[in-house]
Scaffold this motif. Structure first.
Motif, PDB file in Angstrom:
ATOM      1  N   ASN A 143      28.691  27.879 -20.287  1.00  0.00           N
ATOM      2  CA  ASN A 143      28.001  28.317 -21.012  1.00  0.00           C
ATOM      3  C   ASN A 143      25.863  28.092 -21.884  1.00  0.00           C
ATOM      4  O   ASN A 143      25.629  29.365 -22.109  1.00  0.00           O
ATOM      5  N   CYS A 144      25.820  26.661 -20.985  1.00  0.00           N
ATOM      6  CA  CYS A 144      24.641  26.156 -21.346  1.00  0.00           C
ATOM      7  C   CYS A 144      23.753  26.786 -20.388  1.00  0.00           C
ATOM      8  O   CYS A 144      22.133  27.581 -20.570  1.00  0.00           O
ATOM      9  N   PHE A 145      23.956  27.362 -19.107  1.00  0.00           N
ATOM     10  CA  PHE A 145      23.387  28.532 -18.098  1.00  0.00           C
ATOM     11  C   PHE A 145      22.673  29.819 -18.355  1.00  0.00           C
ATOM     12  O   PHE A 145      22.927  30.258 -19.412  1.00  0.00           O
ATOM     13  N   TYR A 146      21.617  29.899 -18.398  1.00  0.00           N
ATOM     14  CA  TYR A 146      20.763  31.016 -19.188  1.00  0.00           C
ATOM     15  C   TYR A 146      20.581  31.792 -17.110  1.00  0.00           C
ATOM     16  O   TYR A 146      19.167  31.359 -16.940  1.00  0.00           O
ATOM     17  N   PRO A 147      20.977  33.189 -17.304  1.00  0.00           N
ATOM     18  CA  PRO A 147      20.861  33.745 -15.688  1.00  0.00           C
ATOM     19  C   PRO A 147      19.319  34.222 -15.609  1.00  0.00           C
ATOM     20  O   PRO A 147      18.485  34.922 -14.991  1.00  0.00           O
ATOM     21  N   GLY A 148      18.885  34.094 -16.823  1.00  0.00           N
ATOM     22  CA  GLY A 148      16.679  35.544 -17.595  1.00  0.00           C
ATOM     23  C   GLY A 148      16.161  34.775 -16.203  1.00  0.00           C
ATOM     24  O   GLY A 148      15.514  36.005 -15.482  1.00  0.00           O
ATOM     25  N   LEU A 149      17.077  33.488 -15.484  1.00  0.00           N
ATOM     26  CA  LEU A 149      14.945  33.115 -14.676  1.00  0.00           C
ATOM     27  C   LEU A 149      15.851  34.077 -12.950  1.00  0.00           C
ATOM     28  O   LEU A 149      14.679  34.017 -12.744  1.00  0.00           O
ATOM     29  N   ASP A 150      16.966  34.038 -13.465  1.00  0.00           N
ATOM     30  CA  ASP A 150      17.160  34.455 -11.401  1.00  0.00           C
ATOM     31  C   ASP A 150      17.243  35.044 -11.517  1.00  0.00           C
ATOM     32  O   ASP A 150      16.512  36.308 -10.930  1.00  0.00           O
ATOM     33  N   LYS A 151      17.589  36.337 -13.022  1.00  0.00           N
ATOM     34  CA  LYS A 151      17.012  37.655 -12.397  1.00  0.00           C
ATOM     35  C   LYS A 151      15.439  38.162 -12.398  1.00  0.00           C
ATOM     36  O   LYS A 151      15.001  39.231 -11.736  1.00  0.00           O
ATOM     37  N   LYS A 152      14.248  37.379 -12.998  1.00  0.00           N
ATOM     38  CA  LYS A 152      12.978  37.308 -12.095  1.00  0.00           C
ATOM     39  C   LYS A 152      12.616  37.052 -10.652  1.00  0.00           C
ATOM     40  O   LYS A 152      12.141  37.486 -10.512  1.00  0.00           O
ATOM     41  N   THR A 153      13.810  36.284 -10.519  1.00  0.00           N
ATOM     42  CA  THR A 153      12.715  35.513  -9.856  1.00  0.00           C
ATOM     43  C   THR A 153      13.999  36.239  -7.942  1.00  0.00           C
ATOM     44  O   THR A 153      13.502  35.356  -7.317  1.00  0.00           O
ATOM     45  N   LYS A 154      14.812  36.401  -8.623  1.00  0.00           N
ATOM     46  CA  LYS A 154      15.477  37.219  -7.627  1.00  0.00           C
ATOM     47  C   LYS A 154      16.241  36.145  -6.335  1.00  0.00           C
ATOM     48  O   LYS A 154      16.360  35.623  -5.800  1.00  0.00           O
ATOM     49  N   PHE A 155      16.845  34.441  -7.952  1.00  0.00           N
ATOM     50  CA  PHE A 155      17.334  33.377  -7.192  1.00  0.00           C
ATOM     51  C   PHE A 155      18.531  33.359  -7.368  1.00  0.00           C
ATOM     52  O   PHE A 155      18.787  34.080  -8.170  1.00  0.00           O
ATOM     53  N   CYS A 156      19.154  33.039  -7.112  1.00  0.00           N
ATOM     54  CA  CYS A 156      20.737  32.857  -7.371  1.00  0.00           C
ATOM     55  C   CYS A 156      21.557  30.904  -7.478  1.00  0.00           C
ATOM     56  O   CYS A 156      21.278  30.154  -6.422  1.00  0.00           O
ATOM     57  N   THR A 157      21.039  30.705  -8.725  1.00  0.00           N
ATOM     58  CA  THR A 157      21.916  28.914  -9.047  1.00  0.00           C
ATOM     59  C   THR A 157      22.917  29.201  -8.828  1.00  0.00           C
ATOM     60  O   THR A 157      23.473  29.622  -9.479  1.00  0.00           O
ATOM     61  N   LYS A 158      23.011  28.154  -7.879  1.00  0.00           N
ATOM     62  CA  LYS A 158      24.461  27.447  -8.344  1.00  0.00           C
ATOM     63  C   LYS A 158      24.639  26.347  -9.183  1.00  0.00           C
ATOM     64  O   LYS A 158      25.444  26.127  -9.914  1.00  0.00           O
ATOM     65  N   SER A 159      23.994  25.231  -8.589  1.00  0.00           N
ATOM     66  CA  SER A 159      23.921  23.842  -9.545  1.00  0.00           C
ATOM     67  C   SER A 159      22.699  23.591  -9.689  1.00  0.00           C
ATOM     68  O   SER A 159      21.092  23.735  -9.170  1.00  0.00           O
ATOM     69  N   ILE A 160      23.000  23.064 -10.974  1.00  0.00           N
ATOM     70  CA  ILE A 160      21.351  22.170 -11.703  1.00  0.00           C
ATOM     71  C   ILE A 160      21.951  20.600 -11.984  1.00  0.00           C
ATOM     72  O   ILE A 160      22.732  20.306 -12.537  1.00  0.00           O
ATOM     73  N   ILE A 161      21.156  19.767 -11.858  1.00  0.00           N
ATOM     74  CA  ILE A 161      20.549  18.935 -12.220  1.00  0.00           C
ATOM     75  C   ILE A 161      18.885  18.669 -13.097  1.00  0.00           C
ATOM     76  O   ILE A 161      18.552  18.745 -12.650  1.00  0.00           O
ATOM     77  N   CYS A 162      19.186  17.946 -14.735  1.00  0.00           N
ATOM     78  CA  CYS A 162      18.016  17.970 -15.005  1.00  0.00           C
ATOM     79  C   CYS A 162      18.032  16.700 -15.810  1.00  0.00           C
ATOM     80  O   CYS A 162      18.729  16.342 -16.330  1.00  0.00           O
ATOM     81  N   ALA A 163      16.825  16.398 -15.597  1.00  0.00           N
ATOM     82  CA  ALA A 163      16.554  15.521 -16.701  1.00  0.00           C
ATOM     83  C   ALA A 163      15.379  14.965 -17.791  1.00  0.00           C
ATOM     84  O   ALA A 163      13.904  16.257 -17.819  1.00  0.00           O
ATOM     85  N   PRO A 164      14.776  14.853 -19.092  1.00  0.00           N
ATOM     86  CA  PRO A 164      14.188  14.636 -19.921  1.00  0.00           C
ATOM     87  C   PRO A 164      12.675  14.171 -19.623  1.00  0.00           C
ATOM     88  O   PRO A 164      12.919  12.726 -19.203  1.00  0.00           O
ATOM     89  N   ILE A 165      11.601  14.084 -19.835  1.00  0.00           N
ATOM     90  CA  ILE A 165      10.548  13.383 -20.090  1.00  0.00           C
ATOM     91  C   ILE A 165      10.042  13.000 -20.812  1.00  0.00           C
ATOM     92  O   ILE A 165       9.625  14.186 -21.761  1.00  0.00           O
ATOM     93  N   LYS A 166       9.763  11.365 -21.346  1.00  0.00           N
ATOM     94  CA  LYS A 166       9.118  11.400 -22.702  1.00  0.00           C
ATOM     95  C   LYS A 166       8.020  10.898 -22.470  1.00  0.00           C
ATOM     96  O   LYS A 166       7.622   9.846 -21.429  1.00  0.00           O
TER      97      LYS A 166
END
Length: 374
Positions: free
Chosen positions: A112-135
């Motif tokens: 539910n956290c996934f935001y599909p708006g960027l895929d629409k913009k880039t014509k990319f298909c996101t399947k999985s993501i890892i993300c880490a904070p920069i502090k």
């Protein structure tokens, strides 16, 4: 692999955050961001990846309403992403930024956290993501993310741990960039007044003189010395004298005629103002405003220490000012350095004439056509 990097003005704005310390190490932030993504992709091969950083401190209006800037990207559609923003309220990157905790999403279609708006913009298909904070200093300033593990292998906790290491490395290098920027600024400034120092003065005046000669525009210079300053030190002590010097620096900063002007503490109680684009008459107008402001200013209105009363010094500190301009007071023969030095000499000599003629005066250097034997 091509890494797309944000434009330099954006990177400069992002560096306008709190500076903690100052070291002389110089850091190319473009190269830093590029190398981080290259190495992250080597250890955790992915179809796409990005580094997002938040806006400068002055633009912050709450973390949920913050904008995250794509400052470095690779992969399909990344050209369309770099230099753009993502609201911190959206997507897995936004969630990681707001929470300050790493995140792994093995199947974004079920997240539910996934935001599909960027895929629409880039014509990319996101399947999985890892993300880490920069502090930075305990506060999250951005995120690093990788998208779609290659070889059809899904991201693992080990991959996320590796990305966290790169996020920490990013933090360290950004701090080094801030430190280098702080050192560059501090090396040009006078510690007491926060005006520019004499080392910066010669370098900047050389650049301004060369620019004025090339463009055919004028460049004026103000030399100013405080009258009876020694009496302040003798009567009230050196702490009071230092405070007066600082307050004069504040007056100069507050009265500069435009953004191109530069105030300089030349040494002791002597100040210089570089006035690009101003002719001699305009410089004289500014000099008179500066002289009158100092004459009418009440110095030392704050206590020097807890048990002291404010001294409230008014009318005692005045200034002797000299002004010269490139077009009206300096011959254009010789090297740029020779022309620069001649401009300095004309303004400095005019200042000393103000001293000799009674102090609290402005003297303009003699125009070339009006000099004796000239």
């Amino acid at each position: 692999m091509r890494i797309n990097i944000a434009r330099q003005p954006l990177l400069e704005r992002i560096l306008q955050r709190q500076i903690v310390s100052s070291k002389s190490e110089d850091v190319d932030l473009n190269a830093v961001l590029r190398e981080i993504l290259l190495w992250a992709n080597r250890f955790v091969p992915s179809e796409s990846g990005s580094i997002l950083l938040d806006a400068p401190m002055g633009e912050r209006s709450g973390r949920a309403h913050q904008a995250l800037y794509f400052v470095a990207c690779f992969g399909k559609g990344s050209v369309a992403l770099v230099n753009t923003t993502l609201p911190a309220s959206k997507g897995i990157a936004g969630r990681t930024y707001r929470s300050g905790r790493p995140y792994i999403s093995k199947e974004v279609s079920q997240d539910n956290c996934f935001y599909p708006g960027l895929d629409k913009k880039t014509k990319f298909c996101t399947k999985s993501i890892i993300c880490a904070p920069i502090k930075l200093n305990g506060q999250t300033i951005g995120v690093i993310e990788l998208i779609n593990r290659l070889s059809d292998i899904n991201y693992t906790p080990k991959d996320l741990s590796l990305l966290k290491i790169f996020a920490e490395y990013t933090s360290t290098l950004i701090q080094n960039a801030l430190d280098a920027k702080a050192f560059e600024i501090l090396s040009k400034k006078d510690n007491l007044t926060s005006l520019y120092n004499d080392r910066y003065f010669y370098s900047q005046l050389t650049k301004e003189a060369a620019r004025s000669i090339k463009r055919g525009t004028d460049l004026s210079l103000i030399f100013m010395d405080l009258d009876r300053f020694k009496e302040v030190n003798d009567s009230y002590g050196h702490l009071a004298g230092s405070r007066v010097l600082t307050e004069v620096g504040g007056i100069i900063k507050d009265t500069l005629p435009n953004a191109d002007s530069r105030g300089v503490r030349y040494g002791g109680d002597e100040y210089v103002v570089i006035l690009p684009g101003l002719n001699l008459d305009e410089a004289a107008e500014y000099a008179e405003k500066l002289r009158m402001t100092i004459q009418d200013f009440t110095f030392l209105t704050k206590r020097l220490h807890a048990n002291a009363k404010p001294i409230m010094l008014k009318g005692h500190i005045t200034s002797s000012v000299g002004a010269a301009s490139l077009m009206e007071n300096v011959a254009k023969s010789g090297s740029v350095n020779e022309i620069r030095d001649n401009l300095i000499k004309q303004a400095d000599t005019a200042m000393y004439k103000s001293k000799q003629d009674g102090r609290n005066l402005i003297t303009l250097a003699p125009r070339i056509g009006k000099r004796k034997n000239g």
